[in-house]
Design a protein around this motif. Structure first.
Motif, PDB file in Angstrom:
ATOM      1  N   THR A 205      -0.806  28.846 -13.077  1.00  0.00           N
ATOM      2  CA  THR A 205      -0.303  28.298 -11.667  1.00  0.00           C
ATOM      3  C   THR A 205      -1.566  27.626 -11.269  1.00  0.00           C
ATOM      4  O   THR A 205      -1.469  26.464 -10.588  1.00  0.00           O
ATOM      5  N   LEU A 206      -2.610  28.264 -10.965  1.00  0.00           N
ATOM      6  CA  LEU A 206      -3.738  28.061 -10.295  1.00  0.00           C
ATOM      7  C   LEU A 206      -4.444  26.772 -11.042  1.00  0.00           C
ATOM      8  O   LEU A 206      -4.888  25.861 -10.555  1.00  0.00           O
ATOM      9  N   ALA A 207      -4.303  26.907 -12.510  1.00  0.00           N
ATOM     10  CA  ALA A 207      -4.799  25.705 -13.259  1.00  0.00           C
ATOM     11  C   ALA A 207      -4.050  24.466 -12.886  1.00  0.00           C
ATOM     12  O   ALA A 207      -4.619  23.416 -12.696  1.00  0.00           O
ATOM     13  N   ASP A 208      -2.843  24.484 -12.766  1.00  0.00           N
ATOM     14  CA  ASP A 208      -1.873  23.292 -12.444  1.00  0.00           C
ATOM     15  C   ASP A 208      -2.326  22.761 -10.882  1.00  0.00           C
ATOM     16  O   ASP A 208      -2.439  21.701 -10.932  1.00  0.00           O
ATOM     17  N   GLU A 209      -2.638  23.633 -10.335  1.00  0.00           N
ATOM     18  CA  GLU A 209      -2.888  23.131  -8.899  1.00  0.00           C
ATOM     19  C   GLU A 209      -4.404  22.543  -8.722  1.00  0.00           C
ATOM     20  O   GLU A 209      -4.673  21.611  -7.956  1.00  0.00           O
ATOM     21  N   MET A 210      -5.065  23.073  -9.586  1.00  0.00           N
ATOM     22  CA  MET A 210      -6.576  22.564  -9.772  1.00  0.00           C
ATOM     23  C   MET A 210      -6.449  21.083 -10.300  1.00  0.00           C
ATOM     24  O   MET A 210      -7.186  20.235  -9.885  1.00  0.00           O
ATOM     25  N   GLN A 211      -5.617  20.860 -11.504  1.00  0.00           N
ATOM     26  CA  GLN A 211      -5.435  19.754 -11.936  1.00  0.00           C
ATOM     27  C   GLN A 211      -4.852  18.535 -10.997  1.00  0.00           C
ATOM     28  O   GLN A 211      -5.175  17.488 -10.791  1.00  0.00           O
ATOM     29  N   HIS A 212      -4.185  19.140  -9.985  1.00  0.00           N
ATOM     30  CA  HIS A 212      -3.389  18.144  -9.152  1.00  0.00           C
ATOM     31  C   HIS A 212      -4.722  17.890  -8.130  1.00  0.00           C
ATOM     32  O   HIS A 212      -4.853  16.485  -7.445  1.00  0.00           O
ATOM     33  N   VAL A 213      -5.598  18.807  -7.646  1.00  0.00           N
ATOM     34  CA  VAL A 213      -6.565  18.492  -6.967  1.00  0.00           C
ATOM     35  C   VAL A 213      -7.692  17.402  -7.476  1.00  0.00           C
ATOM     36  O   VAL A 213      -8.133  16.538  -6.789  1.00  0.00           O
ATOM     37  N   THR A 214      -7.968  17.522  -8.926  1.00  0.00           N
ATOM     38  CA  THR A 214      -8.953  16.745  -9.575  1.00  0.00           C
ATOM     39  C   THR A 214      -8.240  15.222  -9.745  1.00  0.00           C
ATOM     40  O   THR A 214      -8.993  14.657  -9.508  1.00  0.00           O
ATOM     41  N   ARG A 215      -7.042  15.204  -9.980  1.00  0.00           N
ATOM     42  CA  ARG A 215      -6.205  13.989  -9.893  1.00  0.00           C
ATOM     43  C   ARG A 215      -6.514  13.099  -8.475  1.00  0.00           C
ATOM     44  O   ARG A 215      -6.696  11.784  -8.530  1.00  0.00           O
ATOM     45  N   ARG A 216      -6.820  13.849  -7.399  1.00  0.00           N
ATOM     46  CA  ARG A 216      -6.685  13.254  -6.178  1.00  0.00           C
ATOM     47  C   ARG A 216      -7.982  12.853  -5.822  1.00  0.00           C
ATOM     48  O   ARG A 216      -8.371  12.047  -4.865  1.00  0.00           O
ATOM     49  N   LEU A 217      -9.130  13.491  -6.397  1.00  0.00           N
ATOM     50  CA  LEU A 217     -10.408  13.048  -6.267  1.00  0.00           C
ATOM     51  C   LEU A 217     -11.030  11.714  -6.522  1.00  0.00           C
ATOM     52  O   LEU A 217     -11.683  11.149  -5.634  1.00  0.00           O
ATOM     53  N   ALA A 218     -10.391  11.284  -7.648  1.00  0.00           N
ATOM     54  CA  ALA A 218     -11.119   9.823  -7.843  1.00  0.00           C
ATOM     55  C   ALA A 218     -10.754   8.733  -7.253  1.00  0.00           C
ATOM     56  O   ALA A 218     -11.850   8.193  -6.728  1.00  0.00           O
ATOM     57  N   PRO A 219      -9.652   8.627  -6.379  1.00  0.00           N
ATOM     58  CA  PRO A 219      -9.217   7.614  -5.634  1.00  0.00           C
ATOM     59  C   PRO A 219     -10.269   7.831  -4.191  1.00  0.00           C
ATOM     60  O   PRO A 219     -10.531   6.841  -3.384  1.00  0.00           O
ATOM     61  N   TRP A 220     -10.170   9.312  -3.926  1.00  0.00           N
ATOM     62  CA  TRP A 220     -10.862   9.651  -2.637  1.00  0.00           C
ATOM     63  C   TRP A 220     -12.555   9.127  -2.610  1.00  0.00           C
ATOM     64  O   TRP A 220     -13.077   8.649  -1.499  1.00  0.00           O
ATOM     65  N   ALA A 221     -12.947   9.419  -3.649  1.00  0.00           N
ATOM     66  CA  ALA A 221     -14.519   9.084  -4.197  1.00  0.00           C
ATOM     67  C   ALA A 221     -14.598   7.461  -3.942  1.00  0.00           C
ATOM     68  O   ALA A 221     -15.555   7.239  -3.166  1.00  0.00           O
ATOM     69  N   SER A 222     -13.789   6.687  -4.494  1.00  0.00           N
ATOM     70  CA  SER A 222     -13.932   5.189  -4.492  1.00  0.00           C
ATOM     71  C   SER A 222     -13.675   4.689  -2.897  1.00  0.00           C
ATOM     72  O   SER A 222     -14.414   3.911  -2.467  1.00  0.00           O
ATOM     73  N   GLU A 223     -12.816   5.286  -2.052  1.00  0.00           N
ATOM     74  CA  GLU A 223     -12.548   5.106  -0.872  1.00  0.00           C
ATOM     75  C   GLU A 223     -13.679   5.198  -0.204  1.00  0.00           C
ATOM     76  O   GLU A 223     -14.263   4.380   0.710  1.00  0.00           O
ATOM     77  N   THR A 224     -14.520   6.606  -0.181  1.00  0.00           N
ATOM     78  CA  THR A 224     -15.326   6.799   0.602  1.00  0.00           C
ATOM     79  C   THR A 224     -16.712   5.805   0.318  1.00  0.00           C
ATOM     80  O   THR A 224     -17.402   5.608   1.343  1.00  0.00           O
ATOM     81  N   ARG A 225     -16.753   5.612  -0.786  1.00  0.00           N
ATOM     82  CA  ARG A 225     -17.960   4.678  -1.441  1.00  0.00           C
ATOM     83  C   ARG A 225     -17.570   3.523  -0.582  1.00  0.00           C
ATOM     84  O   ARG A 225     -18.763   2.726  -0.181  1.00  0.00           O
ATOM     85  N   ARG A 226     -16.481   2.799  -0.424  1.00  0.00           N
ATOM     86  CA  ARG A 226     -16.314   1.393   0.239  1.00  0.00           C
ATOM     87  C   ARG A 226     -16.548   1.548   1.744  1.00  0.00           C
ATOM     88  O   ARG A 226     -17.327   0.841   2.433  1.00  0.00           O
ATOM     89  N   GLU A 227     -16.279   2.671   2.254  1.00  0.00           N
ATOM     90  CA  GLU A 227     -16.517   3.119   3.590  1.00  0.00           C
ATOM     91  C   GLU A 227     -18.081   3.014   3.933  1.00  0.00           C
ATOM     92  O   GLU A 227     -18.564   2.564   4.961  1.00  0.00           O
ATOM     93  N   SER A 228     -18.778   3.782   3.096  1.00  0.00           N
ATOM     94  CA  SER A 228     -20.132   4.010   3.147  1.00  0.00           C
ATOM     95  C   SER A 228     -20.814   2.481   3.052  1.00  0.00           C
ATOM     96  O   SER A 228     -21.681   2.281   3.753  1.00  0.00           O
ATOM     97  N   MET A 229     -20.514   1.598   2.161  1.00  0.00           N
ATOM     98  CA  MET A 229     -20.946   0.338   1.958  1.00  0.00           C
ATOM     99  C   MET A 229     -20.698  -0.616   3.352  1.00  0.00           C
ATOM    100  O   MET A 229     -21.358  -1.207   3.713  1.00  0.00           O
ATOM    101  N   ARG A 230     -19.409  -0.381   3.736  1.00  0.00           N
ATOM    102  CA  ARG A 230     -19.288  -0.948   5.275  1.00  0.00           C
ATOM    103  C   ARG A 230     -20.320  -0.428   6.184  1.00  0.00           C
ATOM    104  O   ARG A 230     -20.756  -1.239   7.169  1.00  0.00           O
ATOM    105  N   THR A 231     -20.430   0.983   6.221  1.00  0.00           N
ATOM    106  CA  THR A 231     -21.694   1.180   7.318  1.00  0.00           C
ATOM    107  C   THR A 231     -22.787   0.577   6.831  1.00  0.00           C
ATOM    108  O   THR A 231     -23.426   0.323   7.787  1.00  0.00           O
ATOM    109  N   ASP A 232     -23.244   0.777   5.732  1.00  0.00           N
ATOM    110  CA  ASP A 232     -24.358   0.090   5.311  1.00  0.00           C
ATOM    111  C   ASP A 232     -24.724  -1.420   5.783  1.00  0.00           C
ATOM    112  O   ASP A 232     -25.712  -1.771   6.265  1.00  0.00           O
ATOM    113  N   ASP A 233     -23.643  -2.051   5.606  1.00  0.00           N
ATOM    114  CA  ASP A 233     -23.781  -3.490   6.175  1.00  0.00           C
ATOM    115  C   ASP A 233     -23.866  -3.728   7.541  1.00  0.00           C
ATOM    116  O   ASP A 233     -24.557  -4.737   8.049  1.00  0.00           O
TER     117      ASP A 233
END
Length: 107
Positions: free
Chosen positions: A77-105
């Motif tokens: 059960t813990l493994a299933d929940e961890m997989q759910h978390v890892t699936r949600r990280l990739a879009p978050w990282a790309s969104e954060t990168r876009r925000e940091s690029m806007r801040t750099d501009d």
């Protein structure tokens, strides 16, 4: 983000690499039970989360805090929940990168 067993906080890292922290409160359990939860979560972090963090374009700092239900959950059960978390990280990282690029501009 939250799951049934733990809460995860993610922020862009100030370092050139990702870092992971683990918090396992006592929740009125014995040291033996607490150590079992820590071992399970450490192994899941090693198997599930760290490989995903290495592939992301932006380094992240991740803190995982075990909830009271983590003591009652099976490893599967813990493994299933961890997989759910890892699936949600990739879009978050790309969104954060876009925000940091806007801040750099702006600078």
């Amino acid at each position: 983000m939250r799951t049934g067993s733990f809460e995860v906080r993610v922020v862009a890292s100030l370092h050139a690499f990702s870092r992971v922290g683990l918090i396992v409160p006592k929740h009125r359990h014995s040291a033996v039970e607490r150590n079992r939860v820590k071992r399970r979560l450490r192994e899941l972090l090693r198997l599930e989360l760290l490989p995903v963090l290495r592939t992301l374009p932006l380094p992240l700092d991740v803190v995982l805090r075990a909830g009271a239900l983590a003591y009652e959950r099976s490893y599967a059960t813990l493994a299933d929940e961890m997989q759910h978390v890892t699936r949600r990280l990739a879009p978050w990282a790309s969104e954060t990168r876009r925000e940091s690029m806007r801040t750099d501009d702006v600078r």
